[in-house]
Design an enzyme around this catalytic site. Structure first.
Site, PDB file in Angstrom:
ATOM      1  N   HIS A 142      81.690 -52.438 -56.530  1.00 15.30           N
ATOM      2  CA  HIS A 142      81.231 -53.481 -57.449  1.00 15.30           C
ATOM      3  C   HIS A 142      80.737 -52.911 -58.770  1.00 15.30           C
ATOM      4  CE1 HIS A 142      80.150 -57.435 -58.628  1.00 15.30           C
ATOM      5  NE2 HIS A 142      79.949 -57.916 -57.426  1.00 15.30           N
ATOM      6  N   SER A 143      80.415 -51.628 -58.827  1.00 13.97           N
ATOM      7  CA  SER A 143      79.955 -51.037 -60.086  1.00 13.97           C
ATOM      8  C   SER A 143      81.053 -51.019 -61.137  1.00 13.97           C
ATOM      9  CB  SER A 143      79.452 -49.608 -59.844  1.00 13.97           C
ATOM     10  OG  SER A 143      80.498 -48.780 -59.368  1.00 13.97           O
TER      11      SER A 143
END
Length: 391
Positions: free
Chosen positions: A100-101
């Protein structure tokens, strides 16, 4: 969270990639690295007997196992897991795991769509739904010739917007600090993020959903427009809206829609999502990643269910010459027991659940409930239309 994207939009050169490294102070940072595509294309070796007996469950079980395995941080944080055998839905399946980063759901889906082409015309990008026009008093600037009542209504809409925003922001911070949802069967007790999550999906008819929307005069918002990638900010642009989730039984199936519509209409007259996005940015920049993660985890832990929805192409698309049959995005990091994602594609909506197996052992029945509920609501909306025509 980083705004750097590992991939570039289709056609952009040179390709850049970044991996997470730890500096001498123990902080994570992004460092450029070389992409070896072979390291990101994974062909799992599954039990042939399990695949032969139930190929759908074999894929499902493998994807569930990924939720307990950390990603290799020595290289860019994306993987393609390829299953070269037929299931009930497709001749082959690709499970794409992305940290998700690298981006939020909108930017990652837009990136995926930028890598696809229309199946009808491979020379162009896929067609997306048109962007909706905004309605409501706040968007309608009164003309100089407008009457006093029209001007008062326009000013009052800003007063209502400000009041609703204040109320929602106070509720947001109260949720972070002390306000918790009561414990129900939906609420997760163990907040361990390494808890195994099973990701399952089921198709719904987009036409049925649109029929109910039109019958109940609901509004929808589309998020992406084909060929307008410049309008999408790459990376993480996260914002949150806290919605009350009512559990109860109604004799009229449309009462669920009416209650949900009332809540959402109220939330549309608020800048809660803008404020929560700005707050997340400020917390991250001032206090750092660990503090931001802890606050995010606390807020999510105090709620019951996460909902997300994405708009997909209105026509079939191809990826590297392969027709895409379905798209079912989800995530398994949040500590909640159930995450619900909706993804539209052509004439279907894919409902995708990421769920704690301990809480929802009968997940197939839960998916059946979504299908059955929509059928009851659609039938009730049909009877409502017939009643209006008779009247």
């Amino acid at each position: 969270m980083s705004r750097r994207s590992i991939w570039s939009p289709a056609g952009a050169t040179p390709r850049r990639a970044y991996a997470q490294v730890t500096d001498k102070d123990g902080n994570l940072r992004w460092a450029p690295t070389t992409v070896n595509v072979d390291n990101h294309l994974i062909r799992p070796t599954l039990d042939p007997a399990a695949v032969a007996a139930n190929p759908d469950k074999a894929v499902e079980d493998y994807v569930a196992s990924l939720s307990t395995l950390p990603m290799d941080r020595s290289q860019p944080l994306w993987e393609f897991h390829l299953f070269d055998f037929p299931t009930s839905e497709a001749t082959s399946t690709a499970a794409i795991r992305v940290h998700h980063s690298l981006g939020d759901g909108m930017s990652l889906l837009t990136l995926l769509m930028a890598c696809t082409r229309s199946a009808a015309d491979p020379t162009r990008l896929p067609a997306m739904p048109p962007l909706p026009s905004r309605t409501g008093a706040i968007y309608q600037r009164p003309r100089p010739s407008a009457g006093v009542l029209a001007i008062v209504a326009w000013v009052w809409s800003f007063v209502v917007l400000a009041w609703h925003t204040v109320v929602d922001v106070v509720g947001f911070f109260a949720t972070i600090l002390f306000l918790k949802d009561p414990h129900t069967l939906f609420k997760r007790v163990n907040h361990a993020e390494t808890q195994r999550k099973r990701i399952v999906h089921r198709r719904l008819s987009l036409d049925d959903v649109k029929f109910v929307k039109n019958a109940m005069k609901c509004a929808c918002v589309d998020m992406i427009k084909s060929g307008k990638e410049s309008h999408v900010k790459w990376g993480n642009e996260l914002g949150f809206i806290i919605l009350p989730f009512f559990i109860g039984m109604h004799s009229d199936p449309l009462d669920y829609v009416r209650k949900g519509k009332k809540v959402v209409d109220r939330k549309k007259s608020s800048l809660e999502v803008v404020f929560t996005h700005v707050a997340a940015e400020v917390i991250f920049k001032v206090f750092g990643l660990k503090a931001a993660s802890a606050i995010f985890h606390r807020m999510i832990s105090h709620t019951t269910i996460s909902f997300a929805n994405m708009t997909g192409p209105v026509e079939q698309v191809e990826f590297c010459g392969h027709p895409i049959v379905f798209i079912a995005p989800s995530g398994y990091g949040p500590p909640e027991a159930l995450t619900v994602n909706y993804q539209s594609y052509v004439n279907t909506i894919m409902i995708n659940l990421a769920l704690d197996e301990g809480h929802f052992p009968d997940y197939d029945e839960l998916l059946d409930d979504f299908v059955e509920s929509l059928e009851h609501i659609k039938n009730a909306a049909s009877r409502l239309g017939m009643h209006h025509r008779k009247a």
